[in-house]
Motif scaffolding. Structure first.
Motif, PDB file in Angstrom:
ATOM      1  N   GLU A   1       0.856  -1.199   0.000  1.00  0.00           N
ATOM      2  CA  GLU A   1       0.000   0.000   0.000  1.00  0.00           C
ATOM      3  C   GLU A   1       0.882   1.235   0.000  1.00  0.00           C
ATOM      4  O   GLU A   1       1.749   1.381   0.855  1.00  0.00           O
ATOM      5  CB  GLU A   1      -0.889  -0.043   1.252  1.00  0.00           C
ATOM      6  N   ASP A   2       0.670   2.132  -0.995  1.00  0.00           N
ATOM      7  CA  ASP A   2       1.556   3.304  -1.086  1.00  0.00           C
ATOM      8  C   ASP A   2       1.053   4.497  -0.284  1.00  0.00           C
ATOM      9  O   ASP A   2       1.820   5.387   0.050  1.00  0.00           O
ATOM     10  CB  ASP A   2       1.734   3.718  -2.552  1.00  0.00           C
TER      11      ASP A   2
ATOM     12  N   ASP B   1      -2.885  -3.226  -2.800  1.00  0.00           N
ATOM     13  CA  ASP B   1      -3.528  -2.051  -3.368  1.00  0.00           C
ATOM     14  C   ASP B   1      -3.388  -2.160  -4.889  1.00  0.00           C
ATOM     15  O   ASP B   1      -2.429  -2.747  -5.387  1.00  0.00           O
ATOM     16  CB  ASP B   1      -2.801  -0.806  -2.849  1.00  0.00           C
TER      17      ASP B   1
ATOM     18  N   SER C   1      -3.644   0.640  -7.388  1.00  0.00           N
ATOM     19  CA  SER C   1      -2.775   1.660  -7.980  1.00  0.00           C
ATOM     20  C   SER C   1      -1.586   1.921  -7.074  1.00  0.00           C
ATOM     21  O   SER C   1      -1.706   2.433  -5.969  1.00  0.00           O
ATOM     22  CB  SER C   1      -3.544   2.950  -8.275  1.00  0.00           C
TER      23      SER C   1
HETATM   24 CA    CA Z   1      -2.606   3.441  -4.073  1.00  0.00          CA
END
Ligand code: CA
Length: 225
Positions: A7-8, A51, A53
């Protein structure tokens, strides 16, 4: 149970890591797709939360690479995207579940537990076998030479423990803590008695004898010489 979160978004990542840790999981957090892939390929996880994206490599590509490398661990997609097409794409690529942000943490936990249960049934051998002795974990049934053998709950646990670690001498203290949840210091011969009863059921009428006493050490089950 070990979970990899990819997860970014810093806030979401930290929130997931903290929440899952508090729920008793060991959690690794990767902040981009490439790191996530690297983690997933080099460590053994029970589940990945991905996630979609992500910088570097998106969640779909991470999943593709994982499945391509033969990694069958359950993957739960977590994403803000919410179109039918994208859900279908994720599932077609081999994701096991899909949760749309914002999500309730309780729902995430429930889904994780469902996936882990499903995964463990697939991963784990359903039948433990030593020579012609078979212990069926799902049906809770034991047979020797095809003959059904009735065990008490404790005898079943004892036999399961021995069979899971066949060939390994298990000290009485370990058996006491795993099967009876007690210290071996307690003055009791409950283990000797249980082993004797178990032997009477699975060994007495059969050859070869499978359960062996290793004096001063403990017990072992093995197919024999
Ligand atoms: Ca993301």
């Amino acid at each position: 149970m070990k979970i990899l979160v990819v997860e970014d978004e810093p806030k979401t990542g930290d929130y997931l890591k903290q929440g899952l840790s508090e729920a008793g999981f060991v959690v690794d957090l990767a902040r981009d797709g490439l790191d996530g892939l690297h983690f997933a390929l080099s460590e053994a996880y029970d589940l990945t939360i991905l996630d979609v994206s992500l910088p570097g490599m998106d969640g779909w590509d991470v999943l593709k690479m994982l499945r391509g490398a033969g990694k069958q661990l359950p993957v739960l997609f977590l994403t803000a995207r919410d179109t039918v097409d994208e859900r279908v794409k994720g599932l077609e690529l081999g994701a096991d579940d899909y949760l749309v942000k914002p999500f309730a943490f309780a729902e995430l936990l429930a889904r994780i537990r469902t996936l882990l249960r499903r995964g463990s049934v697939v991963k784990e051998a359903e039948v433990l076998q030593v020579a012609d002795l078979a212990l069926d974990l799902l049906r809770r049934r034991v047979t020797r030479a095809g003959e059904r053998i009735d065990l008490t709950a404790k005898e079943f646990m004892l036999l399961e423990l021995l069979m899971r670690r066949q060939g390994e001498v298990l000290p009485r203290s370990l058996i006491a803590s795993q099967v009876w949840d007690m210290n071996f210091d307690s003055d009791t011969n409950v283990i000797e008695v249980a082993v004797r009863r178990l032997r009477a059921k699975i060994d007495d009428r059969f050859t070869p004898k499978l359960i062996r006493t290793v004096r001063g050490m403990g017990y072992v089950i093995e197919a024999g010489d």
